[in-house]
Design a protein around this motif. Structure first.
Motif, PDB file in Angstrom:
ATOM      1  N   GLN A  92      52.911   1.975  46.760  1.00  0.00           N
ATOM      2  CA  GLN A  92      52.608   3.098  46.409  1.00  0.00           C
ATOM      3  C   GLN A  92      52.203   3.153  44.846  1.00  0.00           C
ATOM      4  OE1 GLN A  92      55.317   6.182  47.446  1.00  0.00           O
ATOM      5  NE2 GLN A  92      55.774   5.228  49.475  1.00  0.00           N
ATOM      6  N   GLY A  93      52.397   3.049  44.299  1.00  0.00           N
ATOM      7  CA  GLY A  93      52.314   2.984  42.984  1.00  0.00           C
ATOM      8  C   GLY A  93      53.165   4.266  42.233  1.00  0.00           C
ATOM      9  N   ALA A  94      53.780   4.556  42.873  1.00  0.00           N
ATOM     10  CA  ALA A  94      54.916   5.387  42.238  1.00  0.00           C
ATOM     11  C   ALA A  94      55.740   5.160  40.890  1.00  0.00           C
ATOM     12  CB  ALA A  94      56.354   5.332  43.366  1.00  0.00           C
ATOM     13  N   ASN A  95      56.438   5.986  39.805  1.00  0.00           N
ATOM     14  CA  ASN A  95      56.703   6.017  39.238  1.00  0.00           C
ATOM     15  C   ASN A  95      58.307   5.360  38.768  1.00  0.00           C
ATOM     16  OD1 ASN A  95      54.308   5.931  38.501  1.00  0.00           O
ATOM     17  ND2 ASN A  95      54.294   8.245  38.585  1.00  0.00           N
ATOM     18  N   ILE A  96      59.010   5.051  38.129  1.00  0.00           N
ATOM     19  CA  ILE A  96      60.152   5.206  37.260  1.00  0.00           C
ATOM     20  C   ILE A  96      60.676   6.080  36.055  1.00  0.00           C
ATOM     21  CG2 ILE A  96      61.846   4.186  36.422  1.00  0.00           C
ATOM     22  CD1 ILE A  96      61.280   2.180  38.294  1.00  0.00           C
ATOM     23  N   LEU A  97      60.957   7.581  35.668  1.00  0.00           N
ATOM     24  CA  LEU A  97      61.428   8.115  34.391  1.00  0.00           C
ATOM     25  C   LEU A  97      62.922   7.958  33.904  1.00  0.00           C
ATOM     26  CD1 LEU A  97      58.754  11.309  35.820  1.00  0.00           C
ATOM     27  CD2 LEU A  97      58.112   9.271  35.118  1.00  0.00           C
ATOM     28  N   LEU A  98      62.447   7.262  32.735  1.00  0.00           N
ATOM     29  CA  LEU A  98      64.395   7.186  32.019  1.00  0.00           C
ATOM     30  C   LEU A  98      64.373   8.471  31.721  1.00  0.00           C
ATOM     31  CD1 LEU A  98      63.031   3.839  32.873  1.00  0.00           C
ATOM     32  CD2 LEU A  98      65.506   4.144  33.462  1.00  0.00           C
ATOM     33  N   PHE A  99      65.536   9.137  31.590  1.00  0.00           N
ATOM     34  CA  PHE A  99      65.542  10.221  30.199  1.00  0.00           C
ATOM     35  C   PHE A  99      66.571   9.879  29.157  1.00  0.00           C
ATOM     36  CE2 PHE A  99      62.468  11.812  33.118  1.00  0.00           C
ATOM     37  CZ  PHE A  99      61.321  12.342  31.962  1.00  0.00           C
ATOM     38  N   GLY A 100      66.836  10.042  28.398  1.00  0.00           N
ATOM     39  CA  GLY A 100      68.142  10.786  27.790  1.00  0.00           C
ATOM     40  C   GLY A 100      68.267  10.120  26.512  1.00  0.00           C
ATOM     41  N   PRO A 101      69.257  10.766  25.666  1.00  0.00           N
ATOM     42  CA  PRO A 101      69.257  10.217  24.458  1.00  0.00           C
ATOM     43  C   PRO A 101      68.938   8.950  23.479  1.00  0.00           C
ATOM     44  CG  PRO A 101      71.629  11.034  25.130  1.00  0.00           C
ATOM     45  CD  PRO A 101      70.339  10.574  25.769  1.00  0.00           C
ATOM     46  N   PRO A 102      69.092   8.372  21.993  1.00  0.00           N
ATOM     47  CA  PRO A 102      68.476   7.227  22.145  1.00  0.00           C
ATOM     48  C   PRO A 102      69.976   6.366  21.795  1.00  0.00           C
ATOM     49  CG  PRO A 102      68.174   8.643  19.625  1.00  0.00           C
ATOM     50  CD  PRO A 102      68.698   9.484  21.363  1.00  0.00           C
ATOM     51  N   GLY A 103      70.338   5.158  22.502  1.00  0.00           N
ATOM     52  CA  GLY A 103      71.236   4.530  22.561  1.00  0.00           C
ATOM     53  C   GLY A 103      71.321   4.133  23.757  1.00  0.00           C
ATOM     54  N   VAL A 104      70.967   5.080  24.933  1.00  0.00           N
ATOM     55  CA  VAL A 104      71.756   4.778  26.623  1.00  0.00           C
ATOM     56  C   VAL A 104      71.625   3.721  26.515  1.00  0.00           C
ATOM     57  CG1 VAL A 104      72.426   6.865  25.751  1.00  0.00           C
ATOM     58  CG2 VAL A 104      70.088   6.697  27.204  1.00  0.00           C
ATOM     59  N   GLY A 105      70.727   2.984  26.325  1.00  0.00           N
ATOM     60  CA  GLY A 105      70.106   2.005  27.353  1.00  0.00           C
ATOM     61  C   GLY A 105      68.966   2.022  28.690  1.00  0.00           C
ATOM     62  N   LYS A 106      68.150   2.591  28.077  1.00  0.00           N
ATOM     63  CA  LYS A 106      66.962   3.015  29.027  1.00  0.00           C
ATOM     64  C   LYS A 106      66.251   1.767  29.060  1.00  0.00           C
ATOM     65  CE  LYS A 106      65.169   6.790  26.077  1.00  0.00           C
ATOM     66  NZ  LYS A 106      67.113   6.943  25.193  1.00  0.00           N
ATOM     67  N   ALA A 120      56.213   3.397  34.421  1.00  0.00           N
ATOM     68  CA  ALA A 120      57.711   3.214  33.878  1.00  0.00           C
ATOM     69  C   ALA A 120      57.706   4.025  32.085  1.00  0.00           C
ATOM     70  CB  ALA A 120      58.490   2.259  33.822  1.00  0.00           C
ATOM     71  N   LEU A 121      58.292   4.922  32.420  1.00  0.00           N
ATOM     72  CA  LEU A 121      58.801   5.243  31.052  1.00  0.00           C
ATOM     73  C   LEU A 121      59.626   6.007  30.632  1.00  0.00           C
ATOM     74  CD1 LEU A 121      58.605   9.011  31.098  1.00  0.00           C
ATOM     75  CD2 LEU A 121      56.059   8.493  31.712  1.00  0.00           C
ATOM     76  N   THR A 122      60.202   5.595  29.244  1.00  0.00           N
ATOM     77  CA  THR A 122      61.528   5.889  28.959  1.00  0.00           C
ATOM     78  C   THR A 122      61.044   6.963  27.903  1.00  0.00           C
ATOM     79  OG1 THR A 122      61.367   4.859  26.887  1.00  0.00           O
ATOM     80  CG2 THR A 122      61.860   3.748  28.980  1.00  0.00           C
ATOM     81  N   ALA A 123      61.953   8.089  28.009  1.00  0.00           N
ATOM     82  CA  ALA A 123      61.721   9.275  26.902  1.00  0.00           C
ATOM     83  C   ALA A 123      62.849  10.374  26.325  1.00  0.00           C
ATOM     84  CB  ALA A 123      61.008  10.831  28.043  1.00  0.00           C
ATOM     85  N   ASN A 124      63.357  10.476  24.816  1.00  0.00           N
ATOM     86  CA  ASN A 124      64.606  10.748  24.289  1.00  0.00           C
ATOM     87  C   ASN A 124      64.296  12.028  24.755  1.00  0.00           C
ATOM     88  OD1 ASN A 124      64.913   8.421  23.148  1.00  0.00           O
ATOM     89  ND2 ASN A 124      63.914   8.899  21.422  1.00  0.00           N
ATOM     90  N   HIS A 146      55.667  13.078  40.728  1.00  0.00           N
ATOM     91  CA  HIS A 146      55.248  12.972  42.364  1.00  0.00           C
ATOM     92  C   HIS A 146      55.864  12.123  43.128  1.00  0.00           C
ATOM     93  CE1 HIS A 146      52.042  13.668  45.881  1.00  0.00           C
ATOM     94  NE2 HIS A 146      52.393  13.757  45.996  1.00  0.00           N
ATOM     95  N   HIS A 147      55.317  10.780  43.170  1.00  0.00           N
ATOM     96  CA  HIS A 147      56.467   9.581  43.801  1.00  0.00           C
ATOM     97  C   HIS A 147      57.030   9.122  42.144  1.00  0.00           C
ATOM     98  CE1 HIS A 147      53.118  10.335  46.548  1.00  0.00           C
ATOM     99  NE2 HIS A 147      52.497  10.468  46.041  1.00  0.00           N
ATOM    100  N   SER A 148      58.278   9.943  42.433  1.00  0.00           N
ATOM    101  CA  SER A 148      58.694   8.994  40.979  1.00  0.00           C
ATOM    102  C   SER A 148      60.692   9.015  41.484  1.00  0.00           C
ATOM    103  CB  SER A 148      59.094   9.633  39.688  1.00  0.00           C
ATOM    104  OG  SER A 148      59.016  11.200  40.098  1.00  0.00           O
ATOM    105  N   THR A 149      61.103   7.963  40.426  1.00  0.00           N
ATOM    106  CA  THR A 149      62.765   7.990  40.944  1.00  0.00           C
ATOM    107  C   THR A 149      63.553   8.541  39.769  1.00  0.00           C
ATOM    108  OG1 THR A 149      61.964   6.242  42.810  1.00  0.00           O
ATOM    109  CG2 THR A 149      64.060   6.540  40.177  1.00  0.00           C
ATOM    110  N   ILE A 150      63.627   9.246  39.155  1.00  0.00           N
ATOM    111  CA  ILE A 150      64.150   9.587  37.643  1.00  0.00           C
ATOM    112  C   ILE A 150      65.612   9.361  37.194  1.00  0.00           C
ATOM    113  CG2 ILE A 150      64.450  11.696  36.667  1.00  0.00           C
ATOM    114  CD1 ILE A 150      61.667  13.231  37.851  1.00  0.00           C
ATOM    115  N   PHE A 151      65.442   8.677  36.124  1.00  0.00           N
ATOM    116  CA  PHE A 151      67.061   8.349  35.332  1.00  0.00           C
ATOM    117  C   PHE A 151      67.192   9.322  34.353  1.00  0.00           C
ATOM    118  CE2 PHE A 151      66.405   3.647  37.843  1.00  0.00           C
ATOM    119  CZ  PHE A 151      67.333   4.138  38.582  1.00  0.00           C
TER     120      PHE A 151
END
Ligand code: ADP
Ligand code: MG
Length: 265
Positions: A102-116, A200-204, A229-234
Protein backbone atom coordinates in the motif's frame (compact mmCIF):
# COMPACT_ATOMS: atom_id res chain seq x y z
CA UNK A 1 27.46 -35.38 -26.54
CA UNK A 2 30.44 -34.93 -28.83
CA UNK A 3 33.65 -33.37 -27.53
CA UNK A 4 33.07 -30.28 -29.65
CA UNK A 5 29.55 -29.76 -28.31
CA UNK A 6 30.75 -30.13 -24.74
CA UNK A 7 33.54 -27.64 -25.35
CA UNK A 8 31.14 -24.97 -26.59
CA UNK A 9 28.75 -25.39 -23.69
CA UNK A 10 30.52 -23.04 -21.25
CA UNK A 11 30.45 -20.34 -23.91
CA UNK A 12 26.77 -20.87 -24.60
CA UNK A 13 25.96 -20.83 -20.90
CA UNK A 14 27.90 -17.60 -20.45
CA UNK A 15 26.06 -16.10 -23.38
CA UNK A 16 22.75 -17.19 -21.86
CA UNK A 17 23.80 -15.82 -18.44
CA UNK A 18 23.45 -19.13 -16.63
CA UNK A 19 26.52 -19.10 -14.35
CA UNK A 20 25.21 -21.71 -11.93
CA UNK A 21 24.45 -24.24 -14.62
CA UNK A 22 27.83 -23.45 -16.13
CA UNK A 23 29.46 -24.27 -12.80
CA UNK A 24 27.41 -27.36 -11.99
CA UNK A 25 26.47 -29.07 -15.22
CA UNK A 26 29.45 -31.41 -15.40
CA UNK A 27 29.08 -32.73 -11.85
CA UNK A 28 25.33 -33.07 -12.27
CA UNK A 29 25.73 -34.75 -15.66
CA UNK A 30 28.04 -37.33 -14.09
CA UNK A 31 25.60 -37.93 -11.25
CA UNK A 32 22.74 -38.14 -13.70
CA UNK A 33 24.60 -40.73 -15.84
CA UNK A 34 25.61 -42.70 -12.79
CA UNK A 35 22.13 -42.77 -11.30
CA UNK A 36 20.24 -43.09 -14.56
CA UNK A 37 18.18 -39.88 -14.24
CA UNK A 38 15.70 -39.07 -16.96
CA UNK A 39 16.53 -36.10 -19.15
CA UNK A 40 13.61 -34.23 -17.56
CA UNK A 41 15.01 -34.74 -14.08
CA UNK A 42 18.49 -33.63 -15.15
CA UNK A 43 17.21 -30.48 -16.83
CA UNK A 44 14.89 -29.77 -13.91
CA UNK A 45 17.75 -30.06 -11.39
CA UNK A 46 19.92 -27.65 -13.39
CA UNK A 47 17.13 -25.09 -13.68
CA UNK A 48 16.32 -25.31 -10.00
CA UNK A 49 19.94 -24.63 -8.99
CA UNK A 50 20.13 -21.67 -11.35
CA UNK A 51 16.89 -20.21 -10.02
CA UNK A 52 17.84 -20.62 -6.36
CA UNK A 53 21.22 -19.01 -6.84
CA UNK A 54 19.71 -16.26 -8.92
CA UNK A 55 17.43 -15.38 -6.00
CA UNK A 56 20.40 -15.45 -3.59
CA UNK A 57 22.43 -13.21 -5.90
CA UNK A 58 19.48 -10.82 -6.22
CA UNK A 59 19.16 -10.49 -2.45
CA UNK A 60 22.93 -9.98 -2.15
CA UNK A 61 22.73 -7.17 -4.70
CA UNK A 62 19.84 -5.61 -2.82
CA UNK A 63 21.84 -5.71 0.42
CA UNK A 64 24.77 -3.92 -1.17
CA UNK A 65 22.68 -1.29 -2.92
CA UNK A 66 20.61 -0.60 0.23
CA UNK A 67 23.45 1.20 2.08
CA UNK A 68 21.90 -0.09 5.32
CA UNK A 69 24.28 -0.16 8.29
CA UNK A 70 25.17 -3.88 8.14
CA UNK A 71 25.45 -4.57 11.86
CA UNK A 72 22.10 -3.17 12.96
CA UNK A 73 20.01 -6.32 13.16
CA UNK A 74 16.81 -7.27 14.88
CA UNK A 75 18.61 -10.03 16.75
CA UNK A 76 20.82 -7.39 18.42
CA UNK A 77 17.98 -5.07 19.31
CA UNK A 78 17.06 -5.05 22.98
CA UNK A 79 13.29 -4.56 23.07
CA UNK A 80 13.26 -4.33 26.84
CA UNK A 81 15.02 -0.96 26.51
CA UNK A 82 12.07 0.51 24.56
CA UNK A 83 8.77 -0.54 26.13
CA UNK A 84 6.71 1.41 23.56
CA UNK A 85 7.95 -0.83 20.74
CA UNK A 86 6.60 -4.36 20.54
CA UNK A 87 8.76 -7.09 19.11
CA UNK A 88 5.76 -8.82 17.55
CA UNK A 89 4.76 -5.62 15.76
CA UNK A 90 8.28 -5.04 14.43
CA UNK A 91 8.58 -8.66 13.34
CA UNK A 92 5.31 -8.32 11.43
CA UNK A 93 6.60 -5.15 9.72
CA UNK A 94 9.73 -7.05 8.61
CA UNK A 95 7.47 -9.34 6.58
CA UNK A 96 6.35 -6.44 4.39
CA UNK A 97 3.19 -7.64 2.63
CA UNK A 98 0.16 -5.39 2.91
CA UNK A 99 1.70 -2.25 4.40
CA UNK A 100 4.46 -2.11 1.84
CA UNK A 101 2.15 -2.99 -1.04
CA UNK A 102 0.00 0.00 0.00
CA UNK A 103 2.98 2.32 0.23
CA UNK A 104 2.41 2.92 3.95
CA UNK A 105 5.08 4.64 6.06
CA UNK A 106 7.01 4.12 9.29
CA UNK A 107 7.87 7.15 11.42
CA UNK A 108 10.23 6.86 14.37
CA UNK A 109 10.52 9.66 16.90
CA UNK A 110 12.75 10.10 19.90
CA UNK A 111 15.83 11.84 21.25
CA UNK A 112 19.33 10.85 20.06
CA UNK A 113 20.68 7.43 20.96
CA UNK A 114 17.41 5.60 21.60
CA UNK A 115 17.79 3.15 18.72
CA UNK A 116 15.73 4.75 15.94
CA UNK A 117 18.34 4.12 13.27
CA UNK A 118 19.06 0.64 14.60
CA UNK A 119 15.40 -0.33 14.57
CA UNK A 120 14.60 0.94 11.09
CA UNK A 121 17.81 -0.59 9.70
CA UNK A 122 16.78 -3.92 11.23
CA UNK A 123 13.36 -3.66 9.56
CA UNK A 124 15.14 -2.81 6.29
CA UNK A 125 17.30 -5.93 6.52
CA UNK A 126 14.21 -8.03 7.22
CA UNK A 127 12.44 -6.65 4.16
CA UNK A 128 15.43 -7.33 1.92
CA UNK A 129 15.47 -10.94 3.07
CA UNK A 130 11.84 -11.10 1.97
CA UNK A 131 12.79 -9.91 -1.50
CA UNK A 132 11.96 -6.19 -1.20
CA UNK A 133 14.26 -3.36 -2.20
CA UNK A 134 15.29 -0.80 0.39
CA UNK A 135 17.46 2.31 0.25
CA UNK A 136 18.87 3.92 3.39
CA UNK A 137 19.95 7.56 3.12
CA UNK A 138 20.74 10.45 5.41
CA UNK A 139 18.02 12.94 4.64
CA UNK A 140 20.49 15.79 4.18
CA UNK A 141 22.39 13.76 1.55
CA UNK A 142 19.15 12.90 -0.19
CA UNK A 143 18.13 16.55 -0.32
CA UNK A 144 21.47 17.48 -1.88
CA UNK A 145 21.09 14.75 -4.44
CA UNK A 146 17.56 15.81 -5.38
CA UNK A 147 18.59 19.42 -5.41
CA UNK A 148 21.44 18.69 -7.83
CA UNK A 149 19.04 16.71 -9.99
CA UNK A 150 16.61 19.59 -10.09
CA UNK A 151 19.39 22.00 -11.12
CA UNK A 152 20.24 19.68 -14.01
CA UNK A 153 16.56 19.36 -14.93
CA UNK A 154 16.51 15.67 -14.14
CA UNK A 155 14.47 15.63 -10.95
CA UNK A 156 11.77 13.39 -12.47
CA UNK A 157 14.44 10.88 -13.54
CA UNK A 158 15.97 10.93 -10.07
CA UNK A 159 12.60 10.42 -8.41
CA UNK A 160 11.92 7.56 -10.84
CA UNK A 161 15.21 5.96 -9.76
CA UNK A 162 14.07 6.10 -6.15
CA UNK A 163 10.79 4.56 -7.22
CA UNK A 164 12.55 1.24 -7.70
CA UNK A 165 12.84 0.98 -3.93
CA UNK A 166 9.88 -0.36 -2.03
CA UNK A 167 11.10 1.45 1.07
CA UNK A 168 13.14 4.64 1.22
CA UNK A 169 14.60 5.21 4.69
CA UNK A 170 15.25 8.90 5.36
CA UNK A 171 17.44 8.98 8.45
CA UNK A 172 17.63 12.10 10.62
CA UNK A 173 14.80 13.82 8.85
CA UNK A 174 14.42 16.69 11.30
CA UNK A 175 18.10 17.64 11.12
CA UNK A 176 17.49 19.11 7.72
CA UNK A 177 17.52 22.90 7.61
CA UNK A 178 17.16 24.46 4.24
CA UNK A 179 15.99 27.17 1.97
CA UNK A 180 12.74 27.20 0.06
CA UNK A 181 14.02 25.39 -3.04
CA UNK A 182 15.52 22.50 -1.13
CA UNK A 183 12.44 22.16 0.97
CA UNK A 184 10.26 21.68 -2.01
CA UNK A 185 12.31 18.79 -3.43
CA UNK A 186 11.66 16.88 -0.23
CA UNK A 187 7.99 17.74 -0.48
CA UNK A 188 7.91 16.60 -4.08
CA UNK A 189 9.44 13.29 -3.05
CA UNK A 190 6.81 12.77 -0.35
CA UNK A 191 3.97 13.72 -2.67
CA UNK A 192 5.36 11.50 -5.44
CA UNK A 193 5.58 8.41 -3.24
CA UNK A 194 2.29 8.99 -1.42
CA UNK A 195 0.13 5.83 -1.36
CA UNK A 196 2.47 4.11 -3.79
CA UNK A 197 5.91 3.62 -2.28
CA UNK A 198 6.81 3.54 1.39
CA UNK A 199 8.95 6.03 3.27
CA UNK A 200 10.48 5.46 6.69
CA UNK A 201 11.95 8.33 8.61
CA UNK A 202 13.68 8.91 11.90
CA UNK A 203 13.39 12.27 13.64
CA UNK A 204 14.59 13.79 16.87
CA UNK A 205 11.78 16.29 16.81
CA UNK A 206 8.03 15.72 16.69
CA UNK A 207 5.99 17.22 13.85
CA UNK A 208 5.44 20.36 15.93
CA UNK A 209 9.17 21.05 15.63
CA UNK A 210 9.36 20.66 11.86
CA UNK A 211 8.83 24.29 10.95
CA UNK A 212 12.49 24.64 10.03
CA UNK A 213 12.33 21.56 7.78
CA UNK A 214 9.67 22.98 5.49
CA UNK A 215 9.96 26.73 5.24
CA UNK A 216 6.25 27.25 4.69
CA UNK A 217 3.85 26.07 7.37
CA UNK A 218 1.32 25.04 4.71
CA UNK A 219 3.89 22.77 3.10
CA UNK A 220 4.81 21.24 6.45
CA UNK A 221 1.15 20.51 7.03
CA UNK A 222 0.69 18.95 3.61
CA UNK A 223 3.83 16.81 3.98
CA UNK A 224 2.92 15.62 7.48
CA UNK A 225 -0.59 14.84 6.32
CA UNK A 226 0.65 12.56 3.56
CA UNK A 227 3.31 10.91 5.74
CA UNK A 228 0.86 10.15 8.53
CA UNK A 229 -2.17 9.07 6.50
CA UNK A 230 -1.09 5.40 6.26
CA UNK A 231 1.63 4.98 8.82
CA UNK A 232 3.02 3.23 11.84
CA UNK A 233 4.46 5.65 14.39
CA UNK A 234 6.98 4.62 17.00
CA UNK A 235 7.49 7.03 19.87
CA UNK A 236 10.79 6.11 21.47
CA UNK A 237 11.03 8.54 24.33
CA UNK A 238 13.42 6.55 26.48
CA UNK A 239 16.87 7.22 27.83
CA UNK A 240 19.72 7.11 25.33
CA UNK A 241 20.96 3.56 24.87
CA UNK A 242 24.45 4.95 24.35
CA UNK A 243 24.33 6.79 27.65
CA UNK A 244 22.91 3.77 29.47
CA UNK A 245 25.64 1.56 28.03
CA UNK A 246 28.30 4.06 29.05
CA UNK A 247 26.87 4.29 32.57
CA UNK A 248 26.84 0.52 32.85
CA UNK A 249 30.61 0.70 32.47
CA UNK A 250 30.76 -0.57 28.93
CA UNK A 251 33.17 0.58 26.28
CA UNK A 252 32.42 4.00 24.80
CA UNK A 253 30.28 3.87 21.65
CA UNK A 254 33.22 5.12 19.57
CA UNK A 255 34.72 1.65 19.91
CA UNK A 256 31.53 0.22 18.46
CA UNK A 257 31.29 -2.60 20.93
CA UNK A 258 28.00 -4.34 21.26
CA UNK A 259 26.33 -4.17 24.63
CA UNK A 260 26.81 -7.38 26.54
CA UNK A 261 23.91 -9.43 27.79
CA UNK A 262 24.53 -7.91 31.23
CA UNK A 263 22.82 -4.70 30.18
CA UNK A 264 19.81 -6.39 28.66
CA UNK A 265 16.45 -6.70 30.32
P1 ADP B 1 19.28 6.98 17.25
O1 ADP B 1 19.17 6.71 15.79
O2 ADP B 1 17.95 6.98 17.95
O3 ADP B 1 20.08 8.20 17.57
P2 ADP B 1 20.91 4.59 17.24
O4 ADP B 1 20.01 3.64 16.55
O5 ADP B 1 22.02 5.17 16.44
O6 ADP B 1 20.06 5.76 17.92
O7 ADP B 1 21.47 3.90 18.56
C1 ADP B 1 22.66 4.32 19.21
C2 ADP B 1 23.53 3.11 19.53
O8 ADP B 1 22.92 2.30 20.52
C3 ADP B 1 23.73 2.21 18.33
O9 ADP B 1 25.01 1.61 18.40
C4 ADP B 1 22.64 1.15 18.49
O10 ADP B 1 23.00 -0.07 17.89
C5 ADP B 1 22.56 1.03 20.00
N1 ADP B 1 21.18 0.78 20.45
C6 ADP B 1 20.23 1.70 20.64
N2 ADP B 1 19.10 1.16 21.12
C7 ADP B 1 19.35 -0.16 21.22
C8 ADP B 1 18.58 -1.28 21.65
N3 ADP B 1 17.30 -1.14 22.08
N4 ADP B 1 19.15 -2.51 21.62
C9 ADP B 1 20.43 -2.64 21.20
N5 ADP B 1 21.21 -1.63 20.77
C10 ADP B 1 20.69 -0.40 20.79
MG1 MG C 1 19.98 7.81 14.23
Amino acid sequence: MSAIEAATLPMLLTELRLPTIKRLWQALAEQSNREGWTAERFLGALCEHELNERETRRIERHKVESCLPPDKRLSDFDFAAVPTVSKAHVTALCEGDSWIEQGANILLFGPPGVGKTHLIAAIGHGLIERGYRVLFVRTSDLVQRLQAARRDLRLPAELAKLDRFDLLVCDDFSYVRRDQAETSVLFELIAERYERRSIALTANQPFSGWDHVFAEPAMTLAAVDRLVHHSTIFEMNVESFRRRSAQAGLAPPAQKQKPTSKTKG
